[in-house]
Design a protein around this motif. Structure first.
Motif, PDB file in Angstrom:
ATOM      1  N   ALA A 139      47.455  27.861  43.315  1.00 15.77           N
ATOM      2  CA  ALA A 139      47.615  28.593  42.051  1.00 15.77           C
ATOM      3  C   ALA A 139      46.911  27.851  40.916  1.00 15.77           C
ATOM      4  CB  ALA A 139      49.093  28.792  41.733  1.00 15.77           C
ATOM      5  N   VAL A 140      47.030  26.522  40.897  1.00 17.43           N
ATOM      6  CA  VAL A 140      46.345  25.716  39.882  1.00 17.43           C
ATOM      7  C   VAL A 140      44.835  25.878  40.028  1.00 17.43           C
ATOM      8  CG1 VAL A 140      45.894  23.346  39.105  1.00 17.43           C
ATOM      9  CG2 VAL A 140      48.241  24.088  39.593  1.00 17.43           C
ATOM     10  N   ALA A 141      44.344  25.866  41.254  1.00 11.66           N
ATOM     11  CA  ALA A 141      42.911  26.069  41.485  1.00 11.66           C
ATOM     12  C   ALA A 141      42.479  27.445  40.989  1.00 11.66           C
ATOM     13  CB  ALA A 141      42.597  25.917  42.974  1.00 11.66           C
ATOM     14  N   GLY A 148      32.832  33.055  46.444  1.00 10.26           N
ATOM     15  CA  GLY A 148      33.017  31.611  46.439  1.00 10.26           C
ATOM     16  C   GLY A 148      34.379  31.168  45.952  1.00 10.26           C
ATOM     17  N   ARG A 149      35.213  32.097  45.496  1.00  6.73           N
ATOM     18  CA  ARG A 149      36.516  31.721  44.953  1.00  6.73           C
ATOM     19  C   ARG A 149      37.402  31.079  46.016  1.00  6.73           C
ATOM     20  NH1 ARG A 149      41.754  33.107  43.966  1.00  6.73           N
ATOM     21  NH2 ARG A 149      42.513  32.790  41.841  1.00  6.73           N
ATOM     22  N   ALA A 150      37.483  31.656  47.186  1.00  4.19           N
ATOM     23  CA  ALA A 150      38.364  31.124  48.236  1.00  4.19           C
ATOM     24  C   ALA A 150      37.960  29.700  48.618  1.00  4.19           C
ATOM     25  CB  ALA A 150      38.345  32.034  49.465  1.00  4.19           C
ATOM     26  N   GLU A 151      36.665  29.462  48.728  1.00  6.65           N
ATOM     27  CA  GLU A 151      36.184  28.114  49.049  1.00  6.65           C
ATOM     28  C   GLU A 151      36.521  27.133  47.922  1.00  6.65           C
ATOM     29  OE1 GLU A 151      32.067  25.705  50.128  1.00  6.65           O
ATOM     30  OE2 GLU A 151      32.000  27.879  49.857  1.00  6.65           O
ATOM     31  N   PHE A 152      36.309  27.565  46.677  1.00  4.05           N
ATOM     32  CA  PHE A 152      36.638  26.696  45.540  1.00  4.05           C
ATOM     33  C   PHE A 152      38.120  26.353  45.535  1.00  4.05           C
ATOM     34  CE2 PHE A 152      38.366  26.191  41.278  1.00  4.05           C
ATOM     35  CZ  PHE A 152      37.673  25.065  40.870  1.00  4.05           C
ATOM     36  N   VAL A 153      38.970  27.336  45.723  1.00 10.18           N
ATOM     37  CA  VAL A 153      40.421  27.105  45.718  1.00 10.18           C
ATOM     38  C   VAL A 153      40.787  26.075  46.779  1.00 10.18           C
ATOM     39  CG1 VAL A 153      42.651  28.188  46.249  1.00 10.18           C
ATOM     40  CG2 VAL A 153      41.058  29.296  44.657  1.00 10.18           C
ATOM     41  N   ARG A 154      40.237  26.209  47.951  1.00 16.75           N
ATOM     42  CA  ARG A 154      40.511  25.271  49.054  1.00 16.75           C
ATOM     43  C   ARG A 154      40.022  23.860  48.680  1.00 16.75           C
ATOM     44  NH1 ARG A 154      38.849  28.485  52.342  1.00 16.75           N
ATOM     45  NH2 ARG A 154      36.685  27.871  52.438  1.00 16.75           N
ATOM     46  N   GLU A 155      38.792  23.752  48.183  1.00 19.23           N
ATOM     47  CA  GLU A 155      38.227  22.448  47.820  1.00 19.23           C
ATOM     48  C   GLU A 155      38.968  21.821  46.643  1.00 19.23           C
ATOM     49  OE1 GLU A 155      34.050  23.046  47.209  1.00 19.23           O
ATOM     50  OE2 GLU A 155      33.666  23.312  49.359  1.00 19.23           O
ATOM     51  N   PHE A 156      39.340  22.619  45.656  1.00 20.95           N
ATOM     52  CA  PHE A 156      40.071  22.107  44.503  1.00 20.95           C
ATOM     53  C   PHE A 156      41.430  21.569  44.932  1.00 20.95           C
ATOM     54  CE2 PHE A 156      42.856  22.152  40.908  1.00 20.95           C
ATOM     55  CZ  PHE A 156      42.079  21.852  39.809  1.00 20.95           C
ATOM     56  N   ALA A 157      42.140  22.317  45.750  1.00 20.60           N
ATOM     57  CA  ALA A 157      43.457  21.868  46.216  1.00 20.60           C
ATOM     58  C   ALA A 157      43.325  20.561  46.996  1.00 20.60           C
ATOM     59  CB  ALA A 157      44.122  22.957  47.064  1.00 20.60           C
ATOM     60  N   ASP A 158      42.295  20.450  47.827  1.00 23.17           N
ATOM     61  CA  ASP A 158      42.050  19.188  48.546  1.00 23.17           C
ATOM     62  C   ASP A 158      41.772  18.059  47.555  1.00 23.17           C
ATOM     63  OD1 ASP A 158      42.359  20.453  50.993  1.00 23.17           O
ATOM     64  OD2 ASP A 158      40.199  20.603  51.397  1.00 23.17           O
TER      65      ASP A 158
END
Length: 169
Positions: A16-18, A35-45
């Motif tokens: 959610a923060v991502a 690209g949103r799903a990839e960004f969310v995953r990378e940001f959370a990591d």
């Protein structure tokens, strides 16, 4: 009235923060549709990997994350009187547009300052948007003539994304 809570992010809320970060950049700069799903995953990591140096607070109402703020913690060179020193920098304070102008951003700033106090930080800085300057000033932030900054130009071989200024966040 529903109560709003400012607290440390929970692991299940990192996506959610991502999403908030994506939304903020989209508001400011516009983003491609994909690209949103990839960004969310990378940001959370990234947030998990950097949790010790970048403390994330969230603003939650009815189990929905409406805002976020990060406190970046930087160790400082020891002195004989203070062998353990650190400073903080407020980063990425964001409240969703539909919840703005009700003091929620101020609640996030207050939460960051409480956390900084708990951590014993010497000082906290912020690079603010012009719109948010009054909220920071109401909480004791002021212009420090000795605090200077230099924009650094990466070598030509750096990627385009790395060269793009991040601006206020």
């Amino acid at each position: 009235m529903t109560e709003t809570e400012v607290r440390a992010v929970r692991p299940a809320e990192l996506e959610a923060v991502a999403g908030l970060r994506w939304r903020w950049v989209a508001e400011r700069d516009g983003l491609p549709g994909d690209g949103r799903a990839e960004f969310v995953r990378e940001f959370a990591d990234w947030a998990r990997e950097n949790a010790a140096t970048h403390r994330c607070l969230v603003l939650v109402r009815d189990a929905r994350v409406l805002g976020m703020a990060f406190l970046a913690i930087t160790p400082r060179v020891p002195t004989p009187m203070a062998p353990s020193r650190a400073a903080g920098d407020v980063q990425s304070v964001y409240v969703v547009p539909e919840a703005r102008d009700g003091g929620l951003g101020g609640q996030l700033i207050d939460g960051v300052l409480r956390l900084a106090g708990e951590l014993g930080l010497e000082r906290v800085t912020v690079h603010s948007s012009p719109r948010a300057v009054p909220a920071y000033e109401r909480r004791g932030f002021s212009v420090a003539p000795q605090l200077l900054q230099a924009l650094v130009t990466p070598p030509r071989s750096a990627s385009r994304a790395a060269r793009r200024p991040s601006g206020g966040g």
